[in-house]
Write a protein that holds these residues in place. Structure first.
Motif, short mmCIF file in Angstrom:
data_model
loop_
_atom_site.label_atom_id
_atom_site.label_comp_id
_atom_site.label_asym_id
_atom_site.label_seq_id
_atom_site.Cartn_x
_atom_site.Cartn_y
_atom_site.Cartn_z
N ASP A 144 1.08 3.99 -2.19
CA ASP A 144 1.34 5.53 -3.11
C ASP A 144 1.97 6.28 -2.54
O ASP A 144 2.00 7.14 -3.31
N CYS A 163 -3.34 2.84 -10.15
CA CYS A 163 -2.90 3.22 -9.02
C CYS A 163 -3.74 2.92 -8.12
O CYS A 163 -4.26 2.78 -7.19
N GLU A 205 -5.41 0.13 -6.06
CA GLU A 205 -5.31 0.44 -4.22
C GLU A 205 -6.68 0.12 -3.47
O GLU A 205 -6.90 -0.54 -2.64
N TYR A 217 1.35 6.83 -6.44
CA TYR A 217 0.01 6.94 -6.95
C TYR A 217 0.69 9.11 -7.05
O TYR A 217 0.14 9.74 -7.66
N LEU A 257 0.38 -0.98 0.11
CA LEU A 257 0.24 0.15 -0.37
C LEU A 257 0.55 1.51 0.11
O LEU A 257 0.99 2.22 -0.70
#
Length: 313
Positions: free
Chosen positions: A70, A107, A111, A73, A66
């Protein structure tokens, strides 16, 4: 004539933040600090998971993925935005816009599915603890992570290819600071019905399905926790999923607000603010939420900061 129009639009102009020309320097500073905090926070989480033996569990394997997500992203949106904040004319090439859409949608989709996989992990840990080592083996975890990325990639590739077939005509202005599919559809003078159907299908499969799956998982988790006789047992069980639940509420809440904005009373500043919260603040908040609410992560980060993390391994 259509082909001529298509080749005419080679650059797109961002109108985001154009309402406040005097604040460009301040915006640049704020977003630079947010970006660096996001990079630092998420990199520390990845390092802490790698070096700490206490974090060698499926939950933290998902968390490090994760964090990596991020970083990808924010790196898709903020650097372009920082460069544009220093320039008079905020432009992006058409190819650059399509590549930004590809990475952004990849992304976001990944997610959504990864958060659902993390909810499944918490469900198995609390509702079926004895079967946890089998149900959440290394192979299963790897498959869930690869599956999340594949869902994001296939979804994104579909939208990007469809967006590339659009015939764009003037004005070549995007009322935003980033490229996104709905914004590009507004500039199209060709038929966008296939793109819209694809967006609806993606909203149901990549957006709504993981959200509902996560919600059902947490209903089952909370009902299982409430059946634990001791207050200490309930508190311990809930603390293992409190961080993930907070991240899920923030992510899906912001995503829903960002993609289902009311068309009535449209305000560019409000639109930008909502997107900033979703695209920029959420990746920065994730490591903060996990390090604040989680003793294991806190301990690993302290050891990492003290330089003991590597010797602990």
């Amino acid at each position: 004539f259509e082909m001529k129009n298509q080749t005419d639009v080679t650059k797109l102009i961002f109108l985001g933040f154009s309402n406040h020309p005097n604040l460009q320097g301040l915006f640049f500073l704020i977003f630079l600090v947010i970006y660096l905090t996001t990079l630092l926070g998420n990199t520390l989480i990845i390092m802490a998971v790698r070096v700490s033996p206490a974090l060698q569990t499926p939950m933290y394997y998902f968390l490090s993925n994760l964090s990596f997500l991020d970083i990808c992203y924010t790196s898709t949106t903020i650097p372009v935005m920082l460069v544009n904040l220093l320039r008079g004319k905020k432009t992006i090439s058409y190819e650059g816009c399509l590549s930004q859409i590809f990475f952004l949608v990849t992304c976001t989709g990944t997610e959504c599915v990864l958060l659902a996989a993390m909810a499944y992990d918490r469900y198995v840990a609390i509702c079926h603890p004895l079967q946890y080592p089998v149900l959440m083996s290394v192979k299963v975890c790897l498959c869930l992570v690869i599956g999340s990325w594949l869902c994001g990639l296939v979804n994104s590739l579909t939208h990007t290819v469809l967006a590339a077939t659009l015939t764009l005509c003037g004005p070549n202005q995007i009322s935003h600071f980033l490229c996104d599919i709905p914004l590009l559809l507004m500039l199209s003078c060709s038929d966008t019905s296939i793109n819209e159907y694809a967006l609806l299908a993606a909203s149901a499969t990549i957006g709504l399905s993981p959200c509902l799956f996560t919600a059902v998982s947490y209903i089952l988790i909370i009902s299982a926790i409430l059946r634990i006789p001791s207050a200490q047992g309930r508190s311990k069980a809930f603390s293992t999923c409190a961080s993930h639940l907070t991240v899920v509420v923030v992510f899906f809440g912001m995503a829903n607000f960002n993609y289902n904005k009311p068309s009535v009373g449209y305000n560019l500043d409000m639109d930008i603010l909502v997107s900033v919260l979703f695209c920029i603040m959420t990746p920065m908040l994730n490591p903060i939420i996990y390090s604040l609410r989680n003793k294991e992560v806190k301990g690993a980060l302290k050891r990492l900061a003290g330089g003991h993390g590597f010797s602990a391994k």
